[in-house]
Design a protein around this motif. Structure first.
Motif, short mmCIF file in Angstrom:
data_model
loop_
_atom_site.label_atom_id
_atom_site.label_comp_id
_atom_site.label_asym_id
_atom_site.label_seq_id
_atom_site.Cartn_x
_atom_site.Cartn_y
_atom_site.Cartn_z
N GLU A 128 0.81 -1.22 0.00
CA GLU A 128 0.00 0.00 0.00
C GLU A 128 0.84 1.27 0.00
OE1 GLU A 128 -3.61 0.18 2.31
OE2 GLU A 128 -3.37 -1.92 2.91
N LYS A 129 1.92 1.29 0.78
CA LYS A 129 2.73 2.51 0.89
C LYS A 129 3.96 2.50 -0.01
CE LYS A 129 3.37 4.51 4.76
NZ LYS A 129 3.85 4.81 6.13
N GLN A 130 4.29 1.34 -0.61
CA GLN A 130 5.50 1.19 -1.46
C GLN A 130 6.75 1.68 -0.71
OE1 GLN A 130 2.65 2.86 -3.40
NE2 GLN A 130 2.07 0.71 -3.52
N ASP A 131 6.92 1.18 0.49
CA ASP A 131 8.06 1.58 1.34
C ASP A 131 9.19 0.57 1.15
OD1 ASP A 131 9.87 2.20 3.35
OD2 ASP A 131 8.30 2.73 4.78
N TRP A 132 10.16 0.93 0.29
CA TRP A 132 11.28 0.04 -0.04
C TRP A 132 12.16 -0.22 1.20
CZ3 TRP A 132 13.19 -3.15 -3.66
CH2 TRP A 132 14.54 -3.44 -3.63
N ASN A 133 12.42 0.80 1.96
CA ASN A 133 13.29 0.64 3.13
C ASN A 133 12.69 -0.30 4.16
OD1 ASN A 133 15.30 2.38 2.16
ND2 ASN A 133 14.24 4.18 2.97
N TYR A 134 11.38 -0.21 4.33
CA TYR A 134 10.73 -1.13 5.28
C TYR A 134 10.93 -2.57 4.83
CZ TYR A 134 7.18 -3.24 8.26
OH TYR A 134 6.54 -4.03 9.20
N MET A 135 10.78 -2.82 3.51
CA MET A 135 10.93 -4.17 3.01
C MET A 135 12.35 -4.68 3.26
SD MET A 135 10.40 -5.75 -0.81
CE MET A 135 12.01 -5.16 -1.34
N GLU A 136 13.35 -3.87 2.96
CA GLU A 136 14.73 -4.31 3.15
C GLU A 136 15.03 -4.58 4.62
OE1 GLU A 136 17.58 -1.74 1.16
OE2 GLU A 136 17.51 -3.22 -0.46
N ASN A 137 14.53 -3.74 5.48
CA ASN A 137 14.76 -3.93 6.91
C ASN A 137 14.12 -5.22 7.41
OD1 ASN A 137 16.21 -1.55 7.15
ND2 ASN A 137 14.40 -0.33 7.68
N ASP A 138 12.92 -5.51 6.89
CA ASP A 138 12.23 -6.74 7.31
C ASP A 138 12.95 -7.98 6.81
OD1 ASP A 138 10.22 -5.66 8.84
OD2 ASP A 138 8.68 -6.90 7.91
N PHE A 139 13.46 -7.92 5.57
CA PHE A 139 14.22 -9.07 5.06
C PHE A 139 15.44 -9.31 5.94
CE2 PHE A 139 11.97 -9.16 0.96
CZ PHE A 139 12.03 -10.51 0.68
N ASN A 140 16.12 -8.25 6.30
CA ASN A 140 17.31 -8.37 7.13
C ASN A 140 16.97 -8.92 8.51
OD1 ASN A 140 20.13 -8.09 7.37
ND2 ASN A 140 19.87 -6.19 8.54
N GLU A 141 15.83 -8.51 9.04
CA GLU A 141 15.42 -8.95 10.37
C GLU A 141 14.93 -10.39 10.36
OE1 GLU A 141 12.05 -7.76 13.71
OE2 GLU A 141 12.86 -6.21 12.40
N VAL A 142 14.13 -10.77 9.36
CA VAL A 142 13.52 -12.10 9.32
C VAL A 142 14.48 -13.15 8.79
CG1 VAL A 142 11.65 -13.49 8.34
CG2 VAL A 142 11.20 -11.15 9.10
N TRP A 143 15.21 -12.82 7.72
CA TRP A 143 16.09 -13.81 7.09
C TRP A 143 17.56 -13.65 7.48
CZ3 TRP A 143 14.44 -14.69 1.27
CH2 TRP A 143 13.19 -15.34 1.26
N GLY A 144 17.89 -12.50 8.04
CA GLY A 144 19.26 -12.28 8.44
C GLY A 144 20.15 -11.75 7.33
N PHE A 145 19.58 -11.53 6.17
CA PHE A 145 20.34 -10.94 5.05
C PHE A 145 19.34 -10.33 4.07
CE2 PHE A 145 19.12 -15.04 3.58
CZ PHE A 145 19.08 -15.01 2.20
N ILE A 146 19.86 -9.60 3.10
CA ILE A 146 18.99 -8.95 2.12
C ILE A 146 19.25 -9.61 0.76
CG2 ILE A 146 18.33 -6.78 1.03
CD1 ILE A 146 19.37 -5.32 3.51
N PRO A 147 18.39 -10.51 0.32
CA PRO A 147 18.64 -11.25 -0.92
C PRO A 147 18.24 -10.47 -2.17
CG PRO A 147 16.56 -11.95 -0.01
CD PRO A 147 17.12 -10.92 0.94
N ARG A 148 18.85 -10.86 -3.28
CA ARG A 148 18.51 -10.21 -4.55
C ARG A 148 17.07 -10.51 -4.96
NH1 ARG A 148 20.77 -7.50 -8.47
NH2 ARG A 148 20.09 -7.73 -10.62
N ILE A 149 16.57 -11.67 -4.56
CA ILE A 149 15.21 -12.05 -4.99
C ILE A 149 14.14 -11.16 -4.37
CG2 ILE A 149 15.82 -14.45 -5.47
CD1 ILE A 149 14.59 -15.18 -2.77
N ARG A 150 14.53 -10.26 -3.48
CA ARG A 150 13.55 -9.32 -2.92
C ARG A 150 12.91 -8.47 -4.02
NH1 ARG A 150 18.43 -7.01 -2.55
NH2 ARG A 150 18.70 -4.74 -2.53
N TYR A 151 13.67 -8.25 -5.11
CA TYR A 151 13.12 -7.46 -6.21
C TYR A 151 11.88 -8.12 -6.81
CZ TYR A 151 17.37 -4.62 -6.19
OH TYR A 151 18.39 -3.76 -5.83
#
Length: 348
Positions: A42-65
């Motif tokens: 809804e908000k298209q918040d890219w930073n929130y997504m990256e932070n959540d990936f780092n918190e949940v998975w422990g890293f920021i994968p390329r497949i997040r795109y």
């Protein structure tokens, strides 16, 4: 409106039944919760997504795109190309936002490809198969409606679209292939597979027509028409003498097909613009002069003109008198269809 490619390469036994029910799916069930959905979809918040990936998975994968495109960039009315085995289908995205699989209003398929029952885990809200203990990794969906289904790649996808469907990424923005996709849809709906010969002809006609108009003159154009009939198998094709005393009407090329007992008489006109009804009157007068001949031959009467078109009066007159009209571009297609191997000798 955008055009997307979305590949179903994971949990196909469940993802395709979901697609049959009108839901295009992706995984990432670890992120299927309200805060993430609200922030990203809804908000298209890219930073929130990256932070959540780092918190949940422990890293920021390329497949997040892939997830970002699915949730934040795709929107209602966009078209999605879904490749399959030797085919592809096109869907239109519906609804204002994607969905989470935990939405209990989703009309789930009853079973997977193998007949295993699909049901919702009432505790977690995710879906699972009856023989497995763990939930399936399907997190998000887009409601879709079918535009075209099971389109043959070999028959209806051009080289650019075929190449793009080979990319390994789960999804991609392929809006630059809009015309290719539209052409595939139109060709499929009209059952007109890609035809190399037809495409080459269509793309060559204007060039050939201009060259003929620039390089030839009336006499040479008549010889080109004569060559055409020889090329397609006329027993005899010739240009009759002009301005004879007893001449009625006018014909410029006569082609005799002895085996068919058919003679084609052609009025040839070489000029640009629009052909008037004068040419039709000439060939029509000639036709009337032959009405009393009873020699067992079928006689046809044509007008071949290098012009772009014929006047409306010409078309009406030709229809009334059973005369075939062929404009410059139509004649070019006829020439190209029979091949150009011996065109150098058309004046002989």
């Amino acid at each position: 409106m955008k055009y997307w490619l979305h590949r179903i390469g994971y949990l196909q036994n469940v993802s395709y039944p979901l697609l049959e029910k009108g839901y295009l799916s992706i995984g990432f069930s670890d992120f299927c919760y309200d805060d993430f959905f609200y922030s990203v979809a809804e908000k298209q918040d890219w930073n929130y997504m990256e932070n959540d990936f780092n918190e949940v998975w422990g890293f920021i994968p390329r497949i997040r795109y892939n997830l970002w495109r699915f949730l934040a960039e795709m929107s209602k009315g966009d078209y999605v190309v879904v490749p399959s085995w030797g085919t592809f289908s096109v869907y239109e995205l519906c609804g204002n936002l994607p969905l989470m699989i935990t939405d209990k209003n989703i009309d789930l398929p009853t079973e997977d490809w193998s007949g295993n029952k699909i049901h919702r885990n009432e505790k977690t809200g995710f879906i699972k198969l009856d023989y497995e203990k763990k939930d399936l990794d399907i997190g998000f969906l887009w409601k879709v409606k079918t535009v075209c289904k099971d389109i043959s790649r070999s028959d209806f996808a051009d080289s650019a679209l075929t190449s793009r469907m080979k990319i390994r990424s789960t999804n991609a923005d392929i809006s630059d292939l809009e015309e290719s996709i539209k052409k595939s849809i139109s060709s499929f709906k009209n059952n007109k597979p890609i035809n190399l010969k037809a495409d080459l002809l269509e793309n060559s006609v204007d060039i050939w027509n201009k060259t003929i108009l620039d390089e030839l003159n009336p006499d040479k154009y008549e010889k080109l028409v004569r060559w055409y009939f020889r090329k397609i198998g006329a027993t005899e094709a010739y240009i009759p003498p002009k301005n004879t005393i007893d001449k009625v009407g006018d014909v410029d090329v006569i082609a005799n097909f002895e085996n068919l007992r058919t003679i084609i008489n052609v009025q040839v006109k070489f000029y640009k613009g629009e052909t008037s009804n004068w040419a039709i009157n000439q060939i029509n007068d000639f036709a009337k002069s032959k009405e009393t001949i009873s020699d067992g031959y079928n006689r046809q009467y044509w007008v071949i003109s290098s012009s772009d078109s014929f006047s409306e009066k010409s078309y009406n007159l030709a229809k009334e008198n059973n005369i075939l009209l062929i404009d410059g571009k139509q004649f070019v297609k006829m020439l190209l269809n029979v091949g150009l191997d011996s065109l150098e000798s058309f004046e002989d």
